[in-house]
Scaffold this motif. Structure first.
Motif, PDB file in Angstrom:
ATOM      1  N   ALA A  64       0.840  -1.204   0.000  1.00  0.00           N
ATOM      2  CA  ALA A  64       0.000   0.000   0.000  1.00  0.00           C
ATOM      3  C   ALA A  64       0.873   1.252   0.000  1.00  0.00           C
ATOM      4  CB  ALA A  64      -0.939  -0.017   1.201  1.00  0.00           C
ATOM      5  N   SER A  65       1.924   1.254   0.801  1.00  0.00           N
ATOM      6  CA  SER A  65       2.829   2.407   0.870  1.00  0.00           C
ATOM      7  C   SER A  65       3.556   2.624  -0.456  1.00  0.00           C
ATOM      8  CB  SER A  65       3.851   2.221   1.980  1.00  0.00           C
ATOM      9  OG  SER A  65       3.223   2.225   3.227  1.00  0.00           O
ATOM     10  N   ILE A  66       4.051   1.546  -1.033  1.00  0.00           N
ATOM     11  CA  ILE A  66       4.761   1.648  -2.314  1.00  0.00           C
ATOM     12  C   ILE A  66       3.829   2.179  -3.392  1.00  0.00           C
ATOM     13  CG2 ILE A  66       5.823   0.298  -4.176  1.00  0.00           C
ATOM     14  CD1 ILE A  66       7.028  -1.489  -1.926  1.00  0.00           C
ATOM     15  N   HIS A  67       2.621   1.643  -3.448  1.00  0.00           N
ATOM     16  CA  HIS A  67       1.671   2.066  -4.482  1.00  0.00           C
ATOM     17  C   HIS A  67       1.337   3.546  -4.323  1.00  0.00           C
ATOM     18  CE1 HIS A  67      -2.044   0.734  -7.028  1.00  0.00           C
ATOM     19  NE2 HIS A  67      -1.419   1.755  -7.560  1.00  0.00           N
ATOM     20  N   PRO A  72       0.661   8.980  -6.348  1.00  0.00           N
ATOM     21  CA  PRO A  72      -0.042   9.740  -5.308  1.00  0.00           C
ATOM     22  C   PRO A  72      -1.529   9.964  -5.597  1.00  0.00           C
ATOM     23  CG  PRO A  72       2.031  10.806  -5.885  1.00  0.00           C
ATOM     24  CD  PRO A  72       1.813   9.699  -6.876  1.00  0.00           C
ATOM     25  N   GLN A  73      -1.945   9.819  -6.842  1.00  0.00           N
ATOM     26  CA  GLN A  73      -3.354  10.028  -7.211  1.00  0.00           C
ATOM     27  C   GLN A  73      -4.182   8.736  -7.156  1.00  0.00           C
ATOM     28  OE1 GLN A  73      -4.219  13.198  -7.571  1.00  0.00           O
ATOM     29  NE2 GLN A  73      -2.063  13.661  -7.240  1.00  0.00           N
ATOM     30  N   VAL A  74      -3.576   7.646  -6.728  1.00  0.00           N
ATOM     31  CA  VAL A  74      -4.287   6.367  -6.710  1.00  0.00           C
ATOM     32  C   VAL A  74      -5.511   6.449  -5.793  1.00  0.00           C
ATOM     33  CG1 VAL A  74      -2.898   5.342  -4.853  1.00  0.00           C
ATOM     34  CG2 VAL A  74      -3.990   3.867  -6.529  1.00  0.00           C
ATOM     35  N   ALA A  75      -6.566   5.784  -6.204  1.00  0.00           N
ATOM     36  CA  ALA A  75      -7.813   5.792  -5.437  1.00  0.00           C
ATOM     37  C   ALA A  75      -7.613   5.085  -4.096  1.00  0.00           C
ATOM     38  CB  ALA A  75      -8.913   5.082  -6.226  1.00  0.00           C
ATOM     39  N   PRO A  76      -8.224   5.622  -3.045  1.00  0.00           N
ATOM     40  CA  PRO A  76      -8.107   4.989  -1.724  1.00  0.00           C
ATOM     41  C   PRO A  76      -8.542   3.518  -1.725  1.00  0.00           C
ATOM     42  CG  PRO A  76      -9.060   7.170  -1.519  1.00  0.00           C
ATOM     43  CD  PRO A  76      -8.962   6.881  -2.996  1.00  0.00           C
ATOM     44  N   ALA A  77      -9.509   3.162  -2.542  1.00  0.00           N
ATOM     45  CA  ALA A  77      -9.964   1.763  -2.598  1.00  0.00           C
ATOM     46  C   ALA A  77      -8.848   0.843  -3.082  1.00  0.00           C
ATOM     47  CB  ALA A  77     -11.187   1.639  -3.505  1.00  0.00           C
ATOM     48  N   LYS A  78      -8.017   1.336  -3.999  1.00  0.00           N
ATOM     49  CA  LYS A  78      -6.907   0.513  -4.485  1.00  0.00           C
ATOM     50  C   LYS A  78      -5.833   0.353  -3.408  1.00  0.00           C
ATOM     51  CE  LYS A  78      -7.358   1.009  -9.428  1.00  0.00           C
ATOM     52  NZ  LYS A  78      -6.692   1.343 -10.680  1.00  0.00           N
ATOM     53  N   ILE A  79      -5.627   1.404  -2.648  1.00  0.00           N
ATOM     54  CA  ILE A  79      -4.669   1.312  -1.540  1.00  0.00           C
ATOM     55  C   ILE A  79      -5.158   0.288  -0.524  1.00  0.00           C
ATOM     56  CG2 ILE A  79      -3.630   2.574   0.393  1.00  0.00           C
ATOM     57  CD1 ILE A  79      -2.468   3.225  -2.395  1.00  0.00           C
ATOM     58  N   GLU A  80      -6.439   0.332  -0.221  1.00  0.00           N
ATOM     59  CA  GLU A  80      -7.009  -0.629   0.735  1.00  0.00           C
ATOM     60  C   GLU A  80      -6.930  -2.055   0.191  1.00  0.00           C
ATOM     61  OE1 GLU A  80      -8.421  -1.917   4.297  1.00  0.00           O
ATOM     62  OE2 GLU A  80      -7.610   0.035   3.756  1.00  0.00           O
ATOM     63  N   LYS A  81      -7.155  -2.219  -1.101  1.00  0.00           N
ATOM     64  CA  LYS A  81      -7.038  -3.549  -1.715  1.00  0.00           C
ATOM     65  C   LYS A  81      -5.624  -4.094  -1.538  1.00  0.00           C
ATOM     66  CE  LYS A  81      -7.662  -6.032  -6.059  1.00  0.00           C
ATOM     67  NZ  LYS A  81      -8.015  -5.955  -7.474  1.00  0.00           N
ATOM     68  N   ASN A  82      -4.612  -3.230  -1.730  1.00  0.00           N
ATOM     69  CA  ASN A  82      -3.227  -3.656  -1.516  1.00  0.00           C
ATOM     70  C   ASN A  82      -2.991  -4.036  -0.065  1.00  0.00           C
ATOM     71  OD1 ASN A  82      -2.044  -3.325  -4.123  1.00  0.00           O
ATOM     72  ND2 ASN A  82      -2.288  -1.136  -3.861  1.00  0.00           N
ATOM     73  N   ARG A  83      -3.551  -3.266   0.830  1.00  0.00           N
ATOM     74  CA  ARG A  83      -3.380  -3.514   2.264  1.00  0.00           C
ATOM     75  C   ARG A  83      -3.950  -4.886   2.650  1.00  0.00           C
ATOM     76  NH1 ARG A  83      -4.841   1.379   3.765  1.00  0.00           N
ATOM     77  NH2 ARG A  83      -2.715   2.090   4.020  1.00  0.00           N
ATOM     78  N   GLU A  84      -5.061  -5.265   2.041  1.00  0.00           N
ATOM     79  CA  GLU A  84      -5.765  -6.511   2.387  1.00  0.00           C
ATOM     80  C   GLU A  84      -5.362  -7.703   1.525  1.00  0.00           C
ATOM     81  OE1 GLU A  84      -7.878  -6.831   4.995  1.00  0.00           O
ATOM     82  OE2 GLU A  84      -7.264  -4.782   5.477  1.00  0.00           O
TER      83      GLU A  84
END
Length: 187
Positions: A64-67, A72-84
């Motif tokens: 999630a951090s790398i993505h 920086p414009q990545v959607a929060p849902a994609k960050i959460e998907k990476n986290r999970e």
């Protein structure tokens, strides 16, 4: 071990995998089977990293951090998907290809295919042991920051993340090609 019906092999979505995963004896059996692949020149052009326990959540957080850092414009849902991404299956095997691009005898493609066979053997082995699995790649498999995080050398690349666990629901079959559409005689 009972023979498995290869016509029943299918991937279970990683999101639908859960506990239990392979115990120590089953894991050793799975890994021993995984390395029984074609390997021209006996180069062993692959290795595996096991991601289990708390390491799954740590890897997801790092992705999630790398993505977010890379986009920086990545959607929060994609960050959460990476986290999970790695929290579902109890075991994730990162299959890594170790390619000697300039090997005098063994083409890089053959080395890469050998590593791909390791990932496929993990799928077959998981099923033979009564588990389900899915081989995934995604952006993380092709990202150099992720490779560095995992300690990969410059000559190494991720073939895939093989998620292994127990199916929490029935796995649907997908449409398979008709053999007549993909097999022909050479004349």
């Amino acid at each position: 071990m009972e023979p498995i019906d290869l016509d029943l092999r299918l991937s279970a979505p990683a999101l639908q995998l859960g506990e239990p995963g392979p115990d120590a004896v089953q894991l050793e059996r799975l890994l021993r089977s995984a390395v029984r692949v074609p390997d021209h020149g006996k180069l062993v052009p692959w290795r595996m990293l096991l991601v289990r326990g708390d390491a799954r959540a740590r890897l997801g957080e790092a992705l999630a951090s790398i993505h977010q850092r890379n986009d920086p414009q990545v959607a929060p849902a994609k960050i959460e998907k990476n986290r999970e991404r790695f929290r579902h299956a109890p075991l994730v095997v990162v299959v890594v290809a170790r390619i000697e691009d300039e090997h005098p005898k063994i083409p890089a493609q053959e080395q890469l295919l050998s590593a791909g066979c390791v990932a496929y053997n993990l799928l077959l082995g998981a099923q033979a042991l009564g588990f389900r699995a899915q081989w995934l790649t995604g952006w993380a498999a092709y990202d150099r920051d992720v490779a560095d995080l995992l300690g990969l050398a410059a000559s190494e690349r991720i073939i895939g993340f093989v998620h292994v666990g127990s199916a929490r629901e029935a796995v649907p079959e997908r449409v398979r090609p008709d053999l007549a559409d993909v097999v022909s005689d050479w004349r």
